[in-house]
Write a protein that holds these residues in place. Structure first.
Motif, mmCIF file in Angstrom:
data_model
loop_
_atom_site.group_PDB
_atom_site.id
_atom_site.type_symbol
_atom_site.label_atom_id
_atom_site.label_comp_id
_atom_site.label_asym_id
_atom_site.label_seq_id
_atom_site.Cartn_x
_atom_site.Cartn_y
_atom_site.Cartn_z
ATOM 1 N N VAL A 162 5.559 15.413 -3.745
ATOM 2 C CA VAL A 162 6.188 14.228 -4.343
ATOM 3 C C VAL A 162 6.398 13.139 -3.295
ATOM 4 C CG1 VAL A 162 8.240 13.354 -5.529
ATOM 5 C CG2 VAL A 162 7.308 15.586 -6.140
ATOM 6 N N ALA A 163 6.788 13.524 -2.071
ATOM 7 C CA ALA A 163 7.012 12.543 -1.006
ATOM 8 C C ALA A 163 5.727 11.810 -0.651
ATOM 9 C CB ALA A 163 7.594 13.242 0.227
ATOM 10 N N VAL A 164 4.642 12.545 -0.516
ATOM 11 C CA VAL A 164 3.365 11.941 -0.129
ATOM 12 C C VAL A 164 2.830 11.041 -1.245
ATOM 13 C CG1 VAL A 164 0.958 12.415 0.459
ATOM 14 C CG2 VAL A 164 2.793 13.794 1.467
ATOM 15 N N LEU A 165 2.832 11.547 -2.485
ATOM 16 C CA LEU A 165 2.336 10.736 -3.600
ATOM 17 C C LEU A 165 3.151 9.448 -3.767
ATOM 18 C CD1 LEU A 165 1.579 13.463 -6.311
ATOM 19 C CD2 LEU A 165 -0.078 12.015 -5.119
ATOM 20 N N SER A 166 4.492 9.549 -3.675
ATOM 21 C CA SER A 166 5.329 8.361 -3.843
ATOM 22 C C SER A 166 5.144 7.393 -2.680
ATOM 23 C CB SER A 166 6.796 8.764 -3.981
ATOM 24 O OG SER A 166 7.248 9.461 -2.835
ATOM 25 N N ALA A 167 4.878 7.919 -1.475
ATOM 26 C CA ALA A 167 4.625 7.037 -0.327
ATOM 27 C C ALA A 167 3.341 6.247 -0.524
ATOM 28 C CB ALA A 167 4.564 7.862 0.957
ATOM 29 N N LEU A 168 2.304 6.914 -1.032
ATOM 30 C CA LEU A 168 1.029 6.231 -1.290
ATOM 31 C C LEU A 168 1.180 5.175 -2.379
ATOM 32 C CD1 LEU A 168 -1.321 9.345 -1.110
ATOM 33 C CD2 LEU A 168 -1.437 7.347 0.407
ATOM 34 N N VAL A 169 1.863 5.521 -3.463
ATOM 35 C CA VAL A 169 2.074 4.559 -4.562
ATOM 36 C C VAL A 169 2.882 3.364 -4.073
ATOM 37 C CG1 VAL A 169 3.206 4.222 -6.788
ATOM 38 C CG2 VAL A 169 1.850 6.293 -6.376
ATOM 39 N N THR A 170 3.903 3.608 -3.235
ATOM 40 C CA THR A 170 4.732 2.517 -2.714
ATOM 41 C C THR A 170 3.924 1.593 -1.818
ATOM 42 O OG1 THR A 170 6.719 3.901 -2.781
ATOM 43 C CG2 THR A 170 6.781 1.988 -1.341
ATOM 44 N N ALA A 171 3.094 2.159 -0.942
ATOM 45 C CA ALA A 171 2.266 1.345 -0.051
ATOM 46 C C ALA A 171 1.279 0.494 -0.849
ATOM 47 C CB ALA A 171 1.527 2.238 0.937
ATOM 48 N N ILE A 172 0.690 1.082 -1.892
ATOM 49 C CA ILE A 172 -0.273 0.332 -2.717
ATOM 50 C C ILE A 172 0.431 -0.768 -3.499
ATOM 51 C CG2 ILE A 172 -1.838 0.524 -4.702
ATOM 52 C CD1 ILE A 172 -2.522 3.377 -3.635
ATOM 53 N N SER A 173 1.607 -0.479 -4.049
ATOM 54 C CA SER A 173 2.342 -1.515 -4.777
ATOM 55 C C SER A 173 2.776 -2.636 -3.832
ATOM 56 C CB SER A 173 3.562 -0.910 -5.479
ATOM 57 O OG SER A 173 4.528 -0.454 -4.537
ATOM 58 N N GLY A 174 3.090 -2.277 -2.578
ATOM 59 C CA GLY A 174 3.423 -3.299 -1.586
ATOM 60 C C GLY A 174 2.237 -4.197 -1.290
ATOM 61 N N PHE A 175 1.042 -3.603 -1.265
ATOM 62 C CA PHE A 175 -0.172 -4.407 -1.089
ATOM 63 C C PHE A 175 -0.347 -5.365 -2.262
ATOM 64 C CE2 PHE A 175 -4.614 -4.930 -2.333
ATOM 65 C CZ PHE A 175 -5.123 -5.585 -1.226
ATOM 66 N N PHE A 176 -0.134 -4.864 -3.490
ATOM 67 C CA PHE A 176 -0.235 -5.738 -4.673
ATOM 68 C C PHE A 176 0.745 -6.904 -4.585
ATOM 69 C CE2 PHE A 176 -1.726 -2.002 -7.590
ATOM 70 C CZ PHE A 176 -2.960 -2.043 -6.976
ATOM 71 N N LEU A 177 1.980 -6.602 -4.158
ATOM 72 C CA LEU A 177 2.994 -7.656 -4.043
ATOM 73 C C LEU A 177 2.611 -8.674 -2.980
ATOM 74 C CD1 LEU A 177 5.789 -8.714 -4.909
ATOM 75 C CD2 LEU A 177 6.802 -7.235 -3.154
ATOM 76 N N GLY A 178 2.053 -8.187 -1.899
ATOM 77 C CA GLY A 178 1.643 -9.083 -0.822
ATOM 78 C C GLY A 178 0.536 -10.036 -1.222
ATOM 79 N N LYS A 179 -0.248 -9.673 -2.229
ATOM 80 C CA LYS A 179 -1.335 -10.553 -2.681
ATOM 81 C C LYS A 179 -0.801 -11.833 -3.321
ATOM 82 C CE LYS A 179 -5.108 -10.150 -2.538
ATOM 83 N NZ LYS A 179 -5.999 -10.650 -1.487
ATOM 84 N N GLU A 180 0.502 -11.847 -3.689
ATOM 85 C CA GLU A 180 1.074 -13.058 -4.269
ATOM 86 C C GLU A 180 1.345 -14.117 -3.211
ATOM 87 O OE1 GLU A 180 4.466 -12.301 -6.688
ATOM 88 O OE2 GLU A 180 3.337 -11.135 -8.167
ATOM 89 N N THR A 181 1.233 -13.739 -1.933
ATOM 90 C CA THR A 181 1.389 -14.692 -0.830
ATOM 91 C C THR A 181 0.008 -15.063 -0.313
ATOM 92 O OG1 THR A 181 3.482 -13.650 -0.209
ATOM 93 C CG2 THR A 181 2.436 -15.067 1.426
#
Length: 477
Positions: A75-94
């Motif tokens: 669960v820790a690894v999967l949630s870390a990967l999902v969080t990093a990918i969602s952070g990349f998506f958010l960063g695309k708004e800049t």
């Protein structure tokens, strides 16, 4: 068989997410996200704490020699990967990423990938090896550094810096209005949300070129037209309006700061205009001088200590005493007209006279006794004695007040004789004197001698006559 199959699905999920994350980081510049996918990125601030806690728990167990539960690590690894990918998506708004956001994304991605590598080693039965221990230590460091950069992206570069005494930017004697004054205000109140790392509303406020370019809402700055400049208009919106700037939770601009920005825009928003190039009658002269003076709190530091019990004993239903700021010894006093007026409550304030910086005696039948008390308030900065029976003799007692910045003495019987007192008041910035017996000729001469003083002498007679006539027409209708 079923257990093996489940493990394979986890393996495939972690492998797929890891490859996708690496792809996103490497080909960032070439990726355009659909609106729905970009929207998913906005969940990043909500979910990022979940994997941090799980990873730290797992690392603690691993470094203390205890077995890390398989489910916890998955669960820790999967949630870390999902969080990093969602952070990349958010960063695309800049559109243009600053260094802080760049490093935050790569460090966050690196943390998720190191966690994936730990999962691989654990599946190979290497949980207790030195390699795994090294990875766990590296992850603790990555959590700290990634969080540090994330905090700076969200709240400004100095948000997680070690606490130090913040040194106020000193304004030089002959400042360039934009570089030394305007940028000081913007840096303090606006740039934390409008910088390369956090470009809110697609607006950068770090230089004049970007201000003139504006953001997604249109022209932020129109030289010579403060009314149409969103930089100014949004400052004047009600605080509950969602368009008001700065937004709720951020320190608002002071009235002085707003007026400085307004006058600078009205004068053409130049980046070369210097203080000594301004005519003495220009309101911006007084405003900048005020900004160059020490902060009020620092001026009040040396005032005598006054206890709350003292203030409570002196106050009444018709006399209120308030501290100018929390724990400050600078006081504001308002006196209201009681059914039966007596001077004694005002005279009793003499014991705290040195602490009074604002005093309102307007509308009271004050005389020589009360004005003798006022003359003892040596730190007085704001005085209202309008609509009172004071005369030139009482006003002369104000000559002892060297810190007086604002004086309201309108609707009184003062004459041209009081102008000498006003001329000698070196700290006086605002004077209200309409409906007095001061002659027009003396007033004009006074205005010419004190161009830096803001003199409020009522409505222009022609304009006043226009409104009176308009009201008469409205009544007749």
């Amino acid at each position: 068989m079923t257990r093996i199959l489940k493990n394979r699905w986890v393996d495939y999920a972690i492998l797929g997410l890891s490859v996708f994350l690496i792809f996103c980081l490497i080909f960032d510049a070439y990726i355009e996200l659909p609106n729905l996918v970009a929207w998913l990125g906005r969940w990043h601030p909500l979910i990022l704490h979940f994997p941090i806690v799980l990873l730290l728990i797992a690392v603690f167990l691993g470094l203390t020699g205890k077995k890390v539960p398989d489910q916890l690590l998955v669960v820790a690894v999967l949630s870390a990967l999902v969080t990093a990918i969602s952070g990349f998506f958010l960063g695309k708004e800049t559109p243009v990423k600053g260094d802080l956001l760049f490093w935050h994304q790569w460090l966050g991605g690196g943390l998720a990938l190191v966690a994936s590598l730990w999962y691989v080693l654990a599946n190979r039965g290497l949980s207790g090896t030195v390699y795994t221990k090294v990875l766990q230590v590296v992850m603790v460091g990555l959590v700290a550094v990634t969080g540090h950069y994330g905090g700076m992206v969200t709240h400004g570069e100095e948000f997680l810096a070690l606490p130090t005494t913040k040194k106020e930017k000193e304004i030089p004697e002959n400042p360039v209005i934009y570089a030394d004054v305007v940028t000081t205000i913007l840096d303090d109140k606006c740039v934390s949300c409008h910088n390369p790392n956090k470009k809110k509303g697609e607006l950068l406020m770090t230089n004049l070129e970007e201000l003139l370019k504006g953001g997604e809402s249109g022209q932020t700055l129109i030289p010579g037209d403060p009314i149409k400049s969103q930089l100014i208009s949004r400052l004047h919106l009600p605080t509950e309006d969602e368009e008001h700037m700065p937004p709720e939770g951020k320190a608002p601009l002071t009235q002085n700061e707003i007026e400085i920005l307004e006058r600078w825009v009205a004068l053409g928003a130049s980046d070369t205009l210097r203080f000594d190039q301004l005519p003495k009658s220009e309101p911006l002269v007084v405003l900048v001088k005020d900004l160059m003076e020490p902060k009020a709190e620092s001026k009040w530091e040396k005032l005598p200590v006054v206890a709350d019990s003292t203030l409570q004993n002196l106050a009444s239903d018709y006399l209120t005493i308030e501290r100018m700021a929390a724990n400050s010894n600078a006081l504001s006093v308002d006196v209201y007209l009681p059914p039966e007026y007596a001077a004694e409550p005002i005279i009793a304030l003499e014991r705290i006279a040195a602490n009074i910086v604002e005093l309102d005696l307007s509308g009271l039948p004050i005389g020589t006794v009360e004005m003798d008390f006022v003359s003892k308030c040596q730190n007085l900065e704001w005085l209202e004695i309008d609509k009172t029976p004071v005369t030139d003799a009482e006003v002369k007692k104000l000559e002892t007040l060297k810190n007086l910045r604002l004086l309201k003495v309108y609707e009184t019987s003062i004459t041209d004789k009081s102008i000498a007192v006003f001329k000698n008041a070196q700290s006086l910035k605002n004077l209200y004197i309409w409906k007095t017996d001061i002659s027009q000729s003396a007033l004009e001469s006074f205005k010419n001698e004190k161009p830096g003083l803001s003199i409020n002498y009522g409505i222009n007679p022609e304009i006043e006559a226009f409104f009176v006539a308009s009201d008469s027409v409205a009544v007749s209708k």
